[in-house]
Design a protein around this motif. Structure first.
Motif, PDB file in Angstrom:
ATOM      1  N   ALA A 198     -51.205 -27.514  32.022  1.00 32.08           N
ATOM      2  CA  ALA A 198     -50.519 -26.238  32.261  1.00 32.08           C
ATOM      3  C   ALA A 198     -49.050 -26.472  32.588  1.00 32.08           C
ATOM      4  CB  ALA A 198     -51.188 -25.478  33.393  1.00 32.08           C
ATOM      5  N   TYR A 199     -48.200 -25.568  32.121  1.00 33.10           N
ATOM      6  CA  TYR A 199     -46.754 -25.613  32.380  1.00 33.10           C
ATOM      7  C   TYR A 199     -46.354 -24.279  33.019  1.00 33.10           C
ATOM      8  CZ  TYR A 199     -46.782 -29.522  29.081  1.00 33.10           C
ATOM      9  OH  TYR A 199     -47.044 -30.724  28.438  1.00 33.10           O
ATOM     10  N   THR A 200     -45.686 -24.351  34.158  1.00 30.10           N
ATOM     11  CA  THR A 200     -45.300 -23.131  34.874  1.00 30.10           C
ATOM     12  C   THR A 200     -43.798 -22.887  34.776  1.00 30.10           C
ATOM     13  OG1 THR A 200     -47.129 -23.448  36.424  1.00 30.10           O
ATOM     14  CG2 THR A 200     -45.401 -21.919  37.088  1.00 30.10           C
ATOM     15  N   PHE A 201     -43.434 -21.642  34.425  1.00 27.81           N
ATOM     16  CA  PHE A 201     -42.027 -21.263  34.278  1.00 27.81           C
ATOM     17  C   PHE A 201     -41.768 -19.926  34.975  1.00 27.81           C
ATOM     18  CE2 PHE A 201     -43.242 -23.473  30.267  1.00 27.81           C
ATOM     19  CZ  PHE A 201     -42.499 -24.627  30.439  1.00 27.81           C
ATOM     20  N   ARG A 202     -40.507 -19.708  35.301  1.00 26.82           N
ATOM     21  CA  ARG A 202     -40.096 -18.435  35.924  1.00 26.82           C
ATOM     22  C   ARG A 202     -39.874 -17.386  34.837  1.00 26.82           C
ATOM     23  NH1 ARG A 202     -36.427 -17.054  40.360  1.00 26.82           N
ATOM     24  NH2 ARG A 202     -36.543 -14.789  40.502  1.00 26.82           N
ATOM     25  N   TYR A 230     -43.857 -15.381  37.599  1.00 31.21           N
ATOM     26  CA  TYR A 230     -44.046 -16.699  37.001  1.00 31.21           C
ATOM     27  C   TYR A 230     -45.120 -16.623  35.921  1.00 31.21           C
ATOM     28  CZ  TYR A 230     -41.318 -18.757  40.790  1.00 31.21           C
ATOM     29  OH  TYR A 230     -40.295 -19.081  41.650  1.00 31.21           O
ATOM     30  N   ILE A 231     -45.041 -17.570  34.980  1.00 37.18           N
ATOM     31  CA  ILE A 231     -46.061 -17.668  33.945  1.00 37.18           C
ATOM     32  C   ILE A 231     -46.560 -19.103  33.874  1.00 37.18           C
ATOM     33  CG2 ILE A 231     -44.369 -18.020  32.062  1.00 37.18           C
ATOM     34  CD1 ILE A 231     -46.352 -16.381  30.286  1.00 37.18           C
ATOM     35  N   SER A 260     -44.819 -30.484  20.883  1.00 34.92           N
ATOM     36  CA  SER A 260     -45.233 -29.728  19.690  1.00 34.92           C
ATOM     37  C   SER A 260     -46.726 -29.852  19.399  1.00 34.92           C
ATOM     38  CB  SER A 260     -44.428 -30.204  18.474  1.00 34.92           C
ATOM     39  OG  SER A 260     -44.585 -31.602  18.300  1.00 34.92           O
ATOM     40  N   GLU A 261     -47.337 -30.987  19.823  1.00 35.95           N
ATOM     41  CA  GLU A 261     -48.772 -31.178  19.565  1.00 35.95           C
ATOM     42  C   GLU A 261     -49.660 -30.409  20.547  1.00 35.95           C
ATOM     43  OE1 GLU A 261     -47.442 -34.850  21.986  1.00 35.95           O
ATOM     44  OE2 GLU A 261     -46.632 -33.567  20.395  1.00 35.95           O
ATOM     45  N   HIS A 262     -49.039 -29.791  21.568  1.00 40.28           N
ATOM     46  CA  HIS A 262     -49.796 -28.995  22.542  1.00 40.28           C
ATOM     47  C   HIS A 262     -49.960 -27.567  22.012  1.00 40.28           C
ATOM     48  CE1 HIS A 262     -49.465 -31.541  26.412  1.00 40.28           C
ATOM     49  NE2 HIS A 262     -49.275 -32.316  25.360  1.00 40.28           N
ATOM     50  N   LYS A 263     -51.195 -27.109  21.947  1.00 43.86           N
ATOM     51  CA  LYS A 263     -51.498 -25.774  21.436  1.00 43.86           C
ATOM     52  C   LYS A 263     -51.725 -24.819  22.607  1.00 43.86           C
ATOM     53  CE  LYS A 263     -54.842 -23.416  18.442  1.00 43.86           C
ATOM     54  NZ  LYS A 263     -56.140 -23.575  17.729  1.00 43.86           N
ATOM     55  N   ILE A 264     -51.010 -23.698  22.622  1.00 40.82           N
ATOM     56  CA  ILE A 264     -51.147 -22.721  23.713  1.00 40.82           C
ATOM     57  C   ILE A 264     -52.504 -22.025  23.608  1.00 40.82           C
ATOM     58  CG2 ILE A 264     -50.234 -20.614  24.772  1.00 40.82           C
ATOM     59  CD1 ILE A 264     -47.463 -21.424  23.769  1.00 40.82           C
ATOM     60  N   LYS A 265     -53.261 -22.017  24.709  1.00 36.40           N
ATOM     61  CA  LYS A 265     -54.589 -21.393  24.746  1.00 36.40           C
ATOM     62  C   LYS A 265     -54.573 -20.063  25.508  1.00 36.40           C
ATOM     63  CE  LYS A 265     -57.807 -23.076  23.357  1.00 36.40           C
ATOM     64  NZ  LYS A 265     -58.373 -22.968  21.978  1.00 36.40           N
ATOM     65  N   SER A 266     -53.891 -20.041  26.661  1.00 35.29           N
ATOM     66  CA  SER A 266     -53.835 -18.820  27.464  1.00 35.29           C
ATOM     67  C   SER A 266     -52.622 -18.838  28.375  1.00 35.29           C
ATOM     68  CB  SER A 266     -55.109 -18.661  28.302  1.00 35.29           C
ATOM     69  OG  SER A 266     -55.190 -19.692  29.264  1.00 35.29           O
ATOM     70  N   CYS A 267     -52.321 -17.693  28.961  1.00 32.62           N
ATOM     71  CA  CYS A 267     -51.190 -17.584  29.897  1.00 32.62           C
ATOM     72  C   CYS A 267     -51.627 -16.762  31.112  1.00 32.62           C
ATOM     73  CB  CYS A 267     -50.010 -16.881  29.240  1.00 32.62           C
ATOM     74  SG  CYS A 267     -49.216 -17.851  27.946  1.00 32.62           S
ATOM     75  N   THR A 268     -51.195 -17.206  32.278  1.00 36.56           N
ATOM     76  CA  THR A 268     -51.464 -16.456  33.503  1.00 36.56           C
ATOM     77  C   THR A 268     -50.136 -16.002  34.093  1.00 36.56           C
ATOM     78  OG1 THR A 268     -53.490 -17.693  33.960  1.00 36.56           O
ATOM     79  CG2 THR A 268     -52.480 -16.532  35.814  1.00 36.56           C
ATOM     80  N   ILE A 269     -49.973 -14.695  34.200  1.00 33.24           N
ATOM     81  CA  ILE A 269     -48.746 -14.115  34.759  1.00 33.24           C
ATOM     82  C   ILE A 269     -49.027 -13.777  36.221  1.00 33.24           C
ATOM     83  CG2 ILE A 269     -47.160 -12.147  34.667  1.00 33.24           C
ATOM     84  CD1 ILE A 269     -48.936 -13.148  31.525  1.00 33.24           C
ATOM     85  N   SER A 270     -48.129 -14.163  37.103  1.00 31.94           N
ATOM     86  CA  SER A 270     -48.340 -13.912  38.533  1.00 31.94           C
ATOM     87  C   SER A 270     -47.047 -13.442  39.189  1.00 31.94           C
ATOM     88  CB  SER A 270     -48.852 -15.172  39.229  1.00 31.94           C
ATOM     89  OG  SER A 270     -47.930 -16.228  39.085  1.00 31.94           O
ATOM     90  N   MET A 271     -47.207 -12.818  40.356  1.00 31.33           N
ATOM     91  CA  MET A 271     -46.055 -12.343  41.124  1.00 31.33           C
ATOM     92  C   MET A 271     -46.188 -12.864  42.545  1.00 31.33           C
ATOM     93  SD  MET A 271     -44.693  -8.446  41.783  1.00 31.33           S
ATOM     94  CE  MET A 271     -45.861  -8.034  43.073  1.00 31.33           C
ATOM     95  N   THR A 272     -45.103 -13.397  43.089  1.00 40.22           N
ATOM     96  CA  THR A 272     -45.112 -13.902  44.461  1.00 40.22           C
ATOM     97  C   THR A 272     -44.881 -12.753  45.440  1.00 40.22           C
ATOM     98  OG1 THR A 272     -42.730 -14.339  44.513  1.00 40.22           O
ATOM     99  CG2 THR A 272     -44.146 -16.111  43.671  1.00 40.22           C
ATOM    100  N   SER A 273     -45.040 -13.045  46.728  1.00 40.55           N
ATOM    101  CA  SER A 273     -44.851 -12.023  47.770  1.00 40.55           C
ATOM    102  C   SER A 273     -43.430 -11.478  47.792  1.00 40.55           C
ATOM    103  CB  SER A 273     -45.178 -12.615  49.142  1.00 40.55           C
ATOM    104  OG  SER A 273     -46.501 -13.049  49.187  1.00 40.55           O
ATOM    105  N   SER A 274     -42.469 -12.305  47.350  1.00 38.77           N
ATOM    106  CA  SER A 274     -41.069 -11.869  47.368  1.00 38.77           C
ATOM    107  C   SER A 274     -40.676 -11.125  46.090  1.00 38.77           C
ATOM    108  CB  SER A 274     -40.151 -13.079  47.559  1.00 38.77           C
ATOM    109  OG  SER A 274     -40.258 -13.959  46.464  1.00 38.77           O
ATOM    110  N   GLY A 275     -41.643 -10.971  45.156  1.00 42.35           N
ATOM    111  CA  GLY A 275     -41.368 -10.196  43.945  1.00 42.35           C
ATOM    112  C   GLY A 275     -40.897 -11.007  42.756  1.00 42.35           C
ATOM    113  N   LYS A 276     -41.028 -12.323  42.807  1.00 40.96           N
ATOM    114  CA  LYS A 276     -40.649 -13.168  41.659  1.00 40.96           C
ATOM    115  C   LYS A 276     -41.846 -13.288  40.721  1.00 40.96           C
ATOM    116  CE  LYS A 276     -37.443 -16.059  44.342  1.00 40.96           C
ATOM    117  NZ  LYS A 276     -37.828 -15.713  45.722  1.00 40.96           N
TER     118      LYS A 276
END
Length: 370
Positions: free
Chosen positions: A7-11, A165-166, A147-163
């Motif tokens: 998994a890779y997490t980004f803002r 992330y995916i 490039s060899e990594h195939k995306i399977k799913s994404c989880t979108i979340s929100m922190t307590s401060s309103g930011k």
């Protein structure tokens, strides 16, 4: 070639319209989960004596609720389907004795939802990510996904401060060969500094939470003086949440660096299989145990070692690493306040360093007998 996940997490930086839809989706997912759980509990209460009838009952699905609650159609249908899957998993874990009975989700639960890749509905588009219902959302992609990594799913979340992330879950194929074990290190858990290793090195964890205690207390006092639910209260709540998030991010960054260094330099890492929750309660060191994040550290260490064909070895928590002399093997009682280990054989060592040497020896013994 074995299939593996990473998994890779980004803002995320959604527009106001997109952020509103994300928050709507959080609410709809929570609503559907709670509805299905309530109906299942009701069915079980009615038919618990008739197990055959219970097996034949058709369980509720998100599609059933869309007829009654039209507003559920506004959000991603895959997110609602995943709410059903999550409830199924929770029930299975309960019946296997691995978890408690599923509970209703409240607004205080972690705000998140998961969606899956279907017919190219999720794509990375250089500074943006295409997501179901949201279309193109701005993303801060600080690292490339191979490039060899195939995306399977994404989880979108929100922190307590309103930011926002995916977390992008990818699947890839890789053959990992077990590495020949030559360099082994033992780690002794240290309450104030994370660990001391069998090389004599200390992690020297900076105690990020304790550093922020005064500032946090000041901001929390301000929050307590404001009217709950007011605009000023919400602004102050976000200030407090930001402090907590900063501490969590500092801790995670430090633990990533420490685990990466160990995984790069050693073929096997030996630790004690500790019950951190029990330790924090029994010794009344809750704040210290929670601050250094030993559990998070060991999970980081586990996957980093596994990716390289290396091993994390856990020895029995009752192994007397602290009481044993690393030179002659004799055992003596050690008071919690004693910081130096002294043996009749002449050995005088730092208590934690002596323990780390014993942990390493026990780990090597387990490796040779395996």
């Amino acid at each position: 070639m074995a299939k593996r996940n990473k998994a890779y997490t980004f803002r995320l930086y959604p527009t106001e319209k997109q952020a509103l839809l994300i928050r709507k989706t959080f609410g709809c997912v929570r609503f559907v989960y709670n509805k299905m759980l309530a109906e299942r509990k009701e069915m079980y209460a009615l038919l618990k004596e008739d197990k055959d009838a219970l097996k034949k009952v058709k369980l509720p699905t998100p599609a059933k609720y869309k007829k009654e609650y039209e507003w559920l159609k506004e959000v991603d249908s895959l997110a609602l389907a995943n709410a059903q899957l999550n409830l199924d998993k929770a029930y299975k874990a309960f019946f296997k004795g691995k978890a408690k009975f599923p509970k209703f989700k409240s607004k205080r639960h972690k705000q998140s939802y998961t969606t899956n890749v279907v017919n190219g509905n999720i794509q990375l588009l250089g500074g943006h990510i295409k997501l179901p219902k949201l279309k193109r959302v701005k993303i801060r992609q600080h690292r490339e996904i191979p490039s060899e990594h195939k995306i399977k799913s994404c989880t979108i979340s929100m922190t307590s401060s309103g930011k926002y992330y995916i977390s992008i879950l990818t699947e890839y194929e890789k053959e990992i060969k077990n590495k020949e074990i030559q360099n082994v290190v033992g780690l002794d858990f240290a309450m104030d500094g994370l660990f001391v290793d069998s090389e004599g090195k200390k992690a020297n964890y900076p105690k990020f939470y304790r550093q922020m205690l005064d500032r946090l207390a000041k901001e929390q006092r301000k929050l307590s003086r404001k009217k709950k639910g007011s605009s000023n209260w919400n602004k102050q709540r976000i200030r407090v949440a930001n402090i907590h998030e900063k501490v969590a991010n500092q801790r995670k960054n430090f633990l990533h660096h420490q685990s990466k260094e160990l995984a790069a330099n050693f073929d096997a890492v030996v630790i004690e299989d500790l019950d951190m929750k029990g330790m924090s309660q029994a010794l009344k060191f809750g704040r210290s145990v929670a601050d250094n994040g030993w559990g998070m550290f060991t999970s980081f260490l586990q996957y980093k070692l596994n990716e390289q064909g290396k091993q994390l070895i856990k020895i029995d928590k009752w192994f007397p690493s602290t009481k044993t002399c690393s030179q002659c093997g004799s055992i003596q009682e050690m008071a919690l306040s004693a910081r130096t280990y002294q043996c009749t054989c002449g050995l005088t060592l730092d208590r934690d360093y002596n323990s780390a040497l014993n942990i390493k020896k026990e780990g090597i013994r387990l490796l040779t007998t395996a």
